[in-house]
Write an enzyme that holds these catalytic residues in place. Structure first.
Site, PDB file in Angstrom:
ATOM      1  N   ARG A   1      -6.677   3.151 -15.122  1.00  6.36           N
ATOM      2  CA  ARG A   1      -6.704   3.823 -13.813  1.00  6.36           C
ATOM      3  C   ARG A   1      -7.364   5.208 -13.846  1.00  6.36           C
ATOM      4  O   ARG A   1      -8.164   5.516 -12.971  1.00  6.36           O
ATOM      5  CB  ARG A   1      -5.296   3.902 -13.208  1.00  6.36           C
ATOM      6  CG  ARG A   1      -4.673   2.516 -12.962  1.00  6.36           C
ATOM      7  CD  ARG A   1      -3.403   2.582 -12.126  1.00  6.36           C
ATOM      8  NE  ARG A   1      -3.683   3.030 -10.775  1.00  6.36           N
ATOM      9  CZ  ARG A   1      -3.533   4.254 -10.332  1.00  6.36           C
ATOM     10  NH1 ARG A   1      -3.053   5.191 -11.118  1.00  6.36           N
ATOM     11  NH2 ARG A   1      -3.853   4.561  -9.109  1.00  6.36           N
TER      12      ARG A   1
ATOM     13  N   GLU B   1       4.269  -6.808   1.532  1.00  3.03           N
ATOM     14  CA  GLU B   1       3.873  -7.185   0.174  1.00  3.03           C
ATOM     15  C   GLU B   1       3.746  -5.883  -0.606  1.00  3.03           C
ATOM     16  O   GLU B   1       2.760  -5.178  -0.457  1.00  3.03           O
ATOM     17  CB  GLU B   1       2.512  -7.884   0.204  1.00  3.03           C
ATOM     18  CG  GLU B   1       2.486  -9.115   1.090  1.00  3.03           C
ATOM     19  CD  GLU B   1       1.081  -9.519   1.537  1.00  3.03           C
ATOM     20  OE1 GLU B   1       0.927 -10.662   1.958  1.00  3.03           O
ATOM     21  OE2 GLU B   1       0.153  -8.694   1.481  1.00  3.03           O
TER      22      GLU B   1
ATOM     23  N   CYS C   1     -14.696   4.281 -27.526  1.00  2.00           N
ATOM     24  CA  CYS C   1     -15.999   4.931 -27.558  1.00  2.00           C
ATOM     25  C   CYS C   1     -16.633   4.971 -26.179  1.00  2.00           C
ATOM     26  O   CYS C   1     -17.589   4.241 -25.880  1.00  2.00           O
ATOM     27  CB  CYS C   1     -16.894   4.216 -28.564  1.00  2.00           C
ATOM     28  SG  CYS C   1     -16.221   4.392 -30.210  1.00  2.00           S
ATOM     29  N   GLU C   2     -16.075   5.789 -25.332  1.00  2.00           N
ATOM     30  CA  GLU C   2     -16.565   6.051 -23.977  1.00  2.00           C
ATOM     31  C   GLU C   2     -16.123   7.469 -23.640  1.00  2.00           C
ATOM     32  O   GLU C   2     -14.954   7.806 -23.840  1.00  2.00           O
ATOM     33  CB  GLU C   2     -15.883   5.128 -22.946  1.00  2.00           C
ATOM     34  CG  GLU C   2     -16.184   3.676 -23.063  1.00  2.00           C
ATOM     35  CD  GLU C   2     -17.491   3.257 -22.411  1.00  2.00           C
ATOM     36  OE1 GLU C   2     -18.009   4.009 -21.551  1.00  2.00           O
ATOM     37  OE2 GLU C   2     -17.978   2.188 -22.777  1.00  2.00           O
TER      38      GLU C   2
ATOM     39  N   TYR D   1      -0.316  -1.851 -12.058  1.00  2.00           N
ATOM     40  CA  TYR D   1      -1.747  -1.760 -12.384  1.00  2.00           C
ATOM     41  C   TYR D   1      -1.971  -1.041 -13.717  1.00  2.00           C
ATOM     42  O   TYR D   1      -2.977  -0.364 -13.914  1.00  2.00           O
ATOM     43  CB  TYR D   1      -2.527  -1.081 -11.241  1.00  2.00           C
ATOM     44  CG  TYR D   1      -2.208  -1.718  -9.895  1.00  2.00           C
ATOM     45  CD1 TYR D   1      -2.662  -2.998  -9.608  1.00  2.00           C
ATOM     46  CD2 TYR D   1      -1.393  -1.077  -8.957  1.00  2.00           C
ATOM     47  CE1 TYR D   1      -2.336  -3.618  -8.405  1.00  2.00           C
ATOM     48  CE2 TYR D   1      -1.068  -1.688  -7.750  1.00  2.00           C
ATOM     49  CZ  TYR D   1      -1.542  -2.951  -7.484  1.00  2.00           C
ATOM     50  OH  TYR D   1      -1.211  -3.555  -6.303  1.00  2.00           O
TER      51      TYR D   1
ATOM     52  N   GLY E   1       3.777  -3.729  -4.257  1.00  3.22           N
ATOM     53  CA  GLY E   1       3.653  -3.759  -5.709  1.00  3.22           C
ATOM     54  C   GLY E   1       3.917  -2.382  -6.273  1.00  3.22           C
ATOM     55  O   GLY E   1       4.986  -2.069  -6.799  1.00  3.22           O
ATOM     56  N   ARG E   2       2.929  -1.525  -6.089  1.00  2.00           N
ATOM     57  CA  ARG E   2       2.961  -0.184  -6.663  1.00  2.00           C
ATOM     58  C   ARG E   2       4.261   0.573  -6.376  1.00  2.00           C
ATOM     59  O   ARG E   2       4.853   1.160  -7.282  1.00  2.00           O
ATOM     60  CB  ARG E   2       1.779   0.617  -6.113  1.00  2.00           C
ATOM     61  CG  ARG E   2       1.552   1.949  -6.813  1.00  2.00           C
ATOM     62  CD  ARG E   2       0.516   2.787  -6.059  1.00  2.00           C
ATOM     63  NE  ARG E   2      -0.719   2.070  -5.805  1.00  2.00           N
ATOM     64  CZ  ARG E   2      -1.740   1.989  -6.661  1.00  2.00           C
ATOM     65  NH1 ARG E   2      -1.666   2.595  -7.821  1.00  2.00           N
ATOM     66  NH2 ARG E   2      -2.830   1.319  -6.358  1.00  2.00           N
TER      67      ARG E   2
ATOM     68  N   GLY F   1       0.765  -1.236   0.000  1.00  2.00           N
ATOM     69  CA  GLY F   1       0.000   0.000   0.000  1.00  2.00           C
ATOM     70  C   GLY F   1       0.797   1.286   0.000  1.00  2.00           C
ATOM     71  O   GLY F   1       0.205   2.366   0.045  1.00  2.00           O
TER      72      GLY F   1
ATOM     73  N   TYR G   1     -10.566   5.079 -11.503  1.00  2.00           N
ATOM     74  CA  TYR G   1     -10.408   5.713 -10.190  1.00  2.00           C
ATOM     75  C   TYR G   1     -10.307   7.230 -10.272  1.00  2.00           C
ATOM     76  O   TYR G   1     -10.044   7.869  -9.251  1.00  2.00           O
ATOM     77  CB  TYR G   1      -9.107   5.260  -9.506  1.00  2.00           C
ATOM     78  CG  TYR G   1      -8.812   3.798  -9.437  1.00  2.00           C
ATOM     79  CD1 TYR G   1      -9.733   2.898  -8.900  1.00  2.00           C
ATOM     80  CD2 TYR G   1      -7.581   3.309  -9.857  1.00  2.00           C
ATOM     81  CE1 TYR G   1      -9.425   1.552  -8.809  1.00  2.00           C
ATOM     82  CE2 TYR G   1      -7.272   1.959  -9.759  1.00  2.00           C
ATOM     83  CZ  TYR G   1      -8.195   1.086  -9.235  1.00  2.00           C
ATOM     84  OH  TYR G   1      -7.893  -0.232  -9.132  1.00  2.00           O
TER      85      TYR G   1
HETATM   86  C1  LIG Z   1      -2.684  -5.559  -3.840  1.00  2.00           C
HETATM   87  C2  LIG Z   1      -2.127  -6.136  -2.632  1.00  2.00           C
HETATM   88  C3  LIG Z   1      -0.840  -5.771  -2.206  1.00  2.00           C
HETATM   89  C4  LIG Z   1       0.012  -4.758  -2.940  1.00  2.00           C
HETATM   90  O1  LIG Z   1      -0.507  -3.485  -2.842  1.00  2.00           O
HETATM   91  P1  LIG Z   1       0.354  -2.235  -3.373  1.00  2.00           P
HETATM   92  O2  LIG Z   1      -0.492  -1.072  -3.074  1.00  2.00           O
HETATM   93  O3  LIG Z   1       0.581  -2.433  -4.819  1.00  2.00           O
HETATM   94  O4  LIG Z   1       1.634  -2.220  -2.608  1.00  2.00           O
HETATM   95  C5  LIG Z   1      -0.352  -6.369  -1.070  1.00  2.00           C
HETATM   96  N1  LIG Z   1      -1.081  -7.273  -0.364  1.00  2.00           N
HETATM   97  C6  LIG Z   1      -2.318  -7.635  -0.750  1.00  2.00           C
HETATM   98  C7  LIG Z   1      -3.068  -8.635   0.046  1.00  2.00           C
HETATM   99  C8  LIG Z   1      -2.881  -7.083  -1.880  1.00  2.00           C
HETATM  100  O5  LIG Z   1      -4.116  -7.436  -2.254  1.00  2.00           O
END
Ligand SMILES: *Cc1c(COP(=O)(O)O)cnc(C)c1O
Length: 396
Positions: free
Chosen positions: A290, A251, A319-320, A348, A253-254, A216, A294
């Site tokens: 995105r 965990e 076409c949106e 994403y 990602g972003r 997150g 969002y």
């Molecule tokens: C999506 C997700 C993440 C990664 O979130 P980021 O905002 O990309 O860091 C980590 N844990 C869980 C359970 C997720 O669903």
């Protein structure tokens, strides 16, 4: 990133194009390491943010574990060489057959999402954590907020206590898990969530191997310094993490791949209506949803720089009306054929792309500081037709 690289990549591979700078991924990891240097930790890469196998292989080479949310992500993790013990499984609605595979393979941890999931668990030994929903407001977009009690994920503290009290003997509780949302930039959200996890763990006198705090971490989409403040994180959040007294699992990602990705596009038309300027480009909401989904803001630049400044909406050809990549952007007026670059699309971006309007998915290219490498070819109409087992001849 040097603009020459965008030009070179566009020339060699065409547009629209997802371009990833591998050096940025490394740099982002170093930023996380520096922030967490005072607390023992392990980082798992959130596959759902970007699941290109070449990129995953690269991420693996940097020492990440794998965070997967589906059976196919799990299979992909094994395909690119992650050992099951280095994989953490997330997600709601896991079915018994899937849980069987995870247990038999001996995955590092299954983050259990509900008491129903415990009841469905096959009678096989497995390492689990309980996903706790601490009911904090991540102050992010409602679609990417996951830690409120009205959200579908995890269990509240009382249910977690009940699960722990009646845990079947084949399931070993090795951790507590929490992931409260994505693109979080408000430090107090993390502080509140982790304090409440800490008091839960103390109250239950849990002996754990780790605490998994999810992901997150927010990034600077606007290029105005809106990302998570790492100094603040180090000062205000890390002490709470240390107080757990066990290693921390994350965990992410972003934060890792978001800023490493660029969507390179070309200007197709400049359209002027009585109320607005539109820059129409060859990418769209099908490639990057995105902004439409969002209302997310992605920094956009066109080059070479023009001389006249205009305010325009940057839109695709889908076409949106919602097919807008950037609203009311102050930009130098581009010319037809100029390149545009949409920033921070490494997470994403491609992962959420679609074939809407029969858009074909862009190619993906990785840059290591020297060479450009095609890591996924551009999709063709034949790729799509093939799935339908359809040919004109079969109708004759
Ligand atoms: C999506 C997700 C993440 C990664 O979130 P980021 O905002 O990309 O860091 C980590 N844990 C869980 C359970 C997720 O669903």
């Amino acid at each position: 990133m040097d603009k020459e690289i965008f030009l070179k990549a566009a020339k060699e591979f065409g547009t629209p194009l997802y371009l990833y700078d591998l050096r940025v991924i490394k740099k982002r990891l170093e930023m996380v390491e520096r922030t967490l240097k005072n607390v023992e930790h392990k980082i798992f890469f959130a596959f759902k943010s970007n699941s290109n196998p070449h990129l995953l292989e690269f991420v693996k080479s940097l020492g990440f574990g794998a965070d997967v949310v589906s059976m196919n992500e799990y299979k992909m993790a094994k395909l690119v060489g992650f050992s099951p013990s280095n994989i953490v499984v997330n997600g709601n609605g896991k079915i018994t057959d899937e849980l069987k595979v995870y247990a038999r393979d001996g995955v590092g941890c299954v983050n259990v999402d509900s008491s129903e999931e415990i009841q469905r668990f096959p009678d096989l030994s497995a390492r689990i954590a309980i996903r706790i929903n601490p009911d904090v407001d991540a102050k992010t977009h409602p679609y990417i907020s996951t830690g409120l009690k009205k959200n579908k994920f995890g269990v509240n503290m009382e249910s977690a206590s009940a699960i722990i009290r009646s845990l079947p003997s084949n399931l070993k509780l090795v951790g507590i898990h929490s992931h409260i949302g994505s693109q979080i930039t408000d430090i107090s959200t993390f502080v509140d969530a982790f304090k409440s996890l800490k008091s839960f763990i103390d109250k239950e006198s849990l002996k754990l191997e780790f605490v998994n705090i999810g992901g997150g971490w927010g990034i600077d989409y606007s290029h105005k310094g809106e990302g998570l403040n790492l100094q603040d994180y180090q000062e205000k959040v890390v002490p709470i993490l240390k107080s757990f007294g066990v290693p921390i699992h994350l965990e992410l990602g972003r934060f890792i791949v978001g800023p490493a990705g660029y969507l390179v596009t070309r200007v197709l038309e400049l359209k002027r209506t009585t109320s607005k300027n539109f820059v129409i480009v060859d990418t769209s909401m099908s490639d990057l949803i995105r902004p439409s989904l969002y209302g997310a803001h992605h920094h956009i630049e066109f080059f070479p720089d023009g001389s006249e400044e205009i305010v325009a909406d940057v839109v695709g050809r889908v076409c949106e009306t919602g097919d807008t990549l950037g609203k009311n952007r102050k930009i130098f007026k581009p010319e037809i054929g100029d390149l545009g670059v949409i920033y921070n699309v490494g997470a994403y971006g491609y992962a959420m792309s679609s074939n809407y309007n029969l858009s074909l998915r862009p190619a993906e290219v990785a840059f290591d500081g020297r060479n450009l490498k095609l890591i996924r070819r551009r999709e063709t109409l034949e790729d799509i037709v093939k799935l339908c087992d359809f040919s004109k001849n079969s109708k004759q």
